[in-house]
Design a protein around this motif. Structure first.
Motif, PDB file in Angstrom:
ATOM      1  N   CYS A 130      50.295  31.265  97.559  1.00 38.79           N
ATOM      2  CA  CYS A 130      50.227  31.861  98.889  1.00 38.79           C
ATOM      3  C   CYS A 130      51.571  31.723  99.606  1.00 38.79           C
ATOM      4  N   HIS A 131      52.155  30.524  99.545  1.00 34.82           N
ATOM      5  CA  HIS A 131      53.437  30.300 100.225  1.00 34.82           C
ATOM      6  C   HIS A 131      54.557  31.108  99.572  1.00 34.82           C
ATOM      7  N   ALA A 132      54.551  31.181  98.240  1.00 33.38           N
ATOM      8  CA  ALA A 132      55.592  31.950  97.533  1.00 33.38           C
ATOM      9  C   ALA A 132      55.494  33.435  97.874  1.00 33.38           C
ATOM     10  N   ILE A 133      54.292  33.971  97.914  1.00 25.84           N
ATOM     11  CA  ILE A 133      54.118  35.388  98.244  1.00 25.84           C
ATOM     12  C   ILE A 133      54.551  35.660  99.685  1.00 25.84           C
ATOM     13  N   ASN A 134      54.052  34.863 100.627  1.00 24.33           N
ATOM     14  CA  ASN A 134      54.395  35.093 102.039  1.00 24.33           C
ATOM     15  C   ASN A 134      55.872  34.884 102.315  1.00 24.33           C
ATOM     16  N   SER A 135      56.463  33.860 101.716  1.00 18.02           N
ATOM     17  CA  SER A 135      57.904  33.637 101.895  1.00 18.02           C
ATOM     18  C   SER A 135      58.693  34.798 101.325  1.00 18.02           C
ATOM     19  N   GLY A 136      58.298  35.241 100.143  1.00 18.87           N
ATOM     20  CA  GLY A 136      59.003  36.327  99.485  1.00 18.87           C
ATOM     21  C   GLY A 136      58.943  37.628 100.260  1.00 18.87           C
ATOM     22  N   GLU A 137      57.764  37.951 100.757  1.00 16.95           N
ATOM     23  CA  GLU A 137      57.599  39.208 101.490  1.00 16.95           C
ATOM     24  C   GLU A 137      58.366  39.208 102.810  1.00 16.95           C
ATOM     25  N   SER A 138      58.433  38.050 103.462  1.00 18.93           N
ATOM     26  CA  SER A 138      59.094  37.980 104.771  1.00 18.93           C
ATOM     27  C   SER A 138      60.568  37.593 104.682  1.00 18.93           C
ATOM     28  N   GLY A 139      61.012  37.117 103.512  1.00 26.44           N
ATOM     29  CA  GLY A 139      62.390  36.647 103.372  1.00 26.44           C
ATOM     30  C   GLY A 139      62.580  35.233 103.902  1.00 26.44           C
ATOM     31  N   TYR A 140      61.496  34.534 104.155  1.00 22.40           N
ATOM     32  CA  TYR A 140      61.540  33.182 104.708  1.00 22.40           C
ATOM     33  C   TYR A 140      62.000  32.164 103.665  1.00 22.40           C
ATOM     34  N   THR A 141      62.717  31.140 104.125  1.00 23.73           N
ATOM     35  CA  THR A 141      63.026  29.977 103.290  1.00 23.73           C
ATOM     36  C   THR A 141      62.581  28.737 104.052  1.00 23.73           C
ATOM     37  N   GLY A 142      61.927  27.838 103.367  1.00 21.46           N
ATOM     38  CA  GLY A 142      61.487  26.605 103.996  1.00 21.46           C
ATOM     39  C   GLY A 142      60.052  26.269 103.671  1.00 21.46           C
ATOM     40  N   HIS A 143      59.545  25.253 104.356  1.00 19.83           N
ATOM     41  CA  HIS A 143      58.232  24.694 104.033  1.00 19.83           C
ATOM     42  C   HIS A 143      57.161  24.984 105.077  1.00 19.83           C
ATOM     43  N   ASN A 144      57.530  25.518 106.233  1.00 22.28           N
ATOM     44  CA  ASN A 144      56.539  25.782 107.276  1.00 22.28           C
ATOM     45  C   ASN A 144      55.683  26.979 106.887  1.00 22.28           C
ATOM     46  N   ARG A 145      54.391  26.811 107.017  1.00 22.53           N
ATOM     47  CA  ARG A 145      53.443  27.863 106.642  1.00 22.53           C
ATOM     48  C   ARG A 145      52.766  28.412 107.896  1.00 22.53           C
ATOM     49  N   THR A 146      52.704  29.724 107.977  1.00 17.71           N
ATOM     50  CA  THR A 146      52.006  30.339 109.100  1.00 17.71           C
ATOM     51  C   THR A 146      50.731  31.040 108.639  1.00 17.71           C
ATOM     52  N   LYS A 147      50.692  31.515 107.407  1.00 16.57           N
ATOM     53  CA  LYS A 147      49.536  32.266 106.915  1.00 16.57           C
ATOM     54  C   LYS A 147      48.780  31.543 105.802  1.00 16.57           C
ATOM     55  N   CYS A 148      49.306  30.452 105.326  1.00 16.28           N
ATOM     56  CA  CYS A 148      48.714  29.774 104.172  1.00 16.28           C
ATOM     57  C   CYS A 148      48.276  28.361 104.542  1.00 16.28           C
ATOM     58  N   GLN A 149      47.126  27.997 104.042  1.00 22.02           N
ATOM     59  CA  GLN A 149      46.685  26.621 104.219  1.00 22.02           C
ATOM     60  C   GLN A 149      47.501  25.724 103.300  1.00 22.02           C
ATOM     61  N   ALA A 150      47.956  24.619 103.816  1.00 24.33           N
ATOM     62  CA  ALA A 150      48.739  23.669 103.023  1.00 24.33           C
ATOM     63  C   ALA A 150      47.791  22.734 102.287  1.00 24.33           C
ATOM     64  N   HIS A 151      47.877  22.745 100.978  1.00 22.67           N
ATOM     65  CA  HIS A 151      47.077  21.826 100.160  1.00 22.67           C
ATOM     66  C   HIS A 151      48.034  21.146  99.187  1.00 22.67           C
ATOM     67  N   PHE A 152      48.686  20.095  99.646  1.00 22.05           N
ATOM     68  CA  PHE A 152      49.626  19.375  98.805  1.00 22.05           C
ATOM     69  C   PHE A 152      50.069  18.115  99.516  1.00 22.05           C
ATOM     70  N   MET A 153      50.644  17.189  98.753  1.00 20.86           N
ATOM     71  CA  MET A 153      51.218  15.968  99.329  1.00 20.86           C
ATOM     72  C   MET A 153      52.741  15.981  99.214  1.00 20.86           C
ATOM     73  N   GLY A 154      53.282  16.840  98.354  1.00 26.06           N
ATOM     74  CA  GLY A 154      54.711  17.017  98.197  1.00 26.06           C
ATOM     75  C   GLY A 154      54.978  18.456  97.802  1.00 26.06           C
ATOM     76  N   GLU A 155      56.104  19.005  98.261  1.00 23.28           N
ATOM     77  CA  GLU A 155      56.399  20.402  97.944  1.00 23.28           C
ATOM     78  C   GLU A 155      57.891  20.603  97.719  1.00 23.28           C
ATOM     79  N   CYS A 156      58.196  21.426  96.746  1.00 23.82           N
ATOM     80  CA  CYS A 156      59.573  21.847  96.489  1.00 23.82           C
ATOM     81  C   CYS A 156      59.619  23.366  96.496  1.00 23.82           C
ATOM     82  N   CYS A 157      60.655  23.917  97.114  1.00 25.20           N
ATOM     83  CA  CYS A 157      60.870  25.359  97.118  1.00 25.20           C
ATOM     84  C   CYS A 157      62.270  25.636  96.570  1.00 25.20           C
ATOM     85  N   HIS A 158      62.362  26.651  95.729  1.00 20.92           N
ATOM     86  CA  HIS A 158      63.635  27.036  95.122  1.00 20.92           C
ATOM     87  C   HIS A 158      63.797  28.540  95.276  1.00 20.92           C
TER      88      HIS A 158
END
Length: 169
Positions: free
Chosen positions: A87-115
């Motif tokens: 969900c985060h990869a799709i939304n970030s990709g479509e909007s051009g966003y970089t980072g860890h803040n989620r506006t449309k996706c529920q966060a289900h994790f204890m650690g996250e890496c984005c590349h």
């Protein structure tokens, strides 16, 4: 020498091989990151030998750390973590966003890496482990954290071409 990885004890590195919802490249992220966790010195010597004499802090510190690390648990795939990362990869990709803040996706994790920038699994893992220009080495710490499950999603990104999200618990 890649043949050392043929030892049957390292087959566990390929923990995502049977997960049909993952792409081949996503499965390889598990494979390479698990290799680094299972036998850090062998991973360094196999894939990162060119870093041994690097004068770059991020590169040389990774090489040294891998040679000093104890083995870690294999990361197993988890569908809920995949859905979170996807969900985060799709939304970030479509909007051009970089980072860890989620506006449309529920966060289900204890650690996250984005590349951002490519979809090659080995390159994704190496770039996250080097963690260039991240003084805290946060991505490296997460990749080598006390986690047992992971979700990986690699999707298109409007600015960087590709983005990968790895969610851990």
């Amino acid at each position: 020498e890649f043949s050392e990885w043929n030892d049957p004890k390292f087959q566990a590195a390929n923990s995502a091989r049977d997960e049909e919802y993952l792409t081949d490249e996503e499965k390889k992220v598990y494979f390479y990151l698990n290799q680094a966790r299972m036998n850090p010195p062998l991973f360094a010597d196999t894939y990162l030998g060119y870093l041994e004499t690097s004068t770059d802090y991020y590169e040389s510190s990774l090489y040294r750390e891998l040679h000093e690390m104890n083995p870690l648990a294999v990361l197993e795939p988890n569908r809920k973590l995949f859905e979170s990362a996807n969900c985060h990869a799709i939304n970030s990709g479509e909007s051009g966003y970089t980072g860890h803040n989620r506006t449309k996706c529920q966060a289900h994790f204890m650690g996250e890496c984005c590349h951002y920038g490519n979809s090659d699994a080995l390159d994704i893992v190496i770039k996250l482990l080097i963690d260039r220009n991240v003084p805290s080495l946060g991505h490296r710490r997460i990749c080598f954290g006390n986690y047992s499950r992971m979700g990986v999603s690699i999707r298109p990104h409007t600015i960087y071409g590709k983005n990968a999200v790895l969610d851990f618990e």
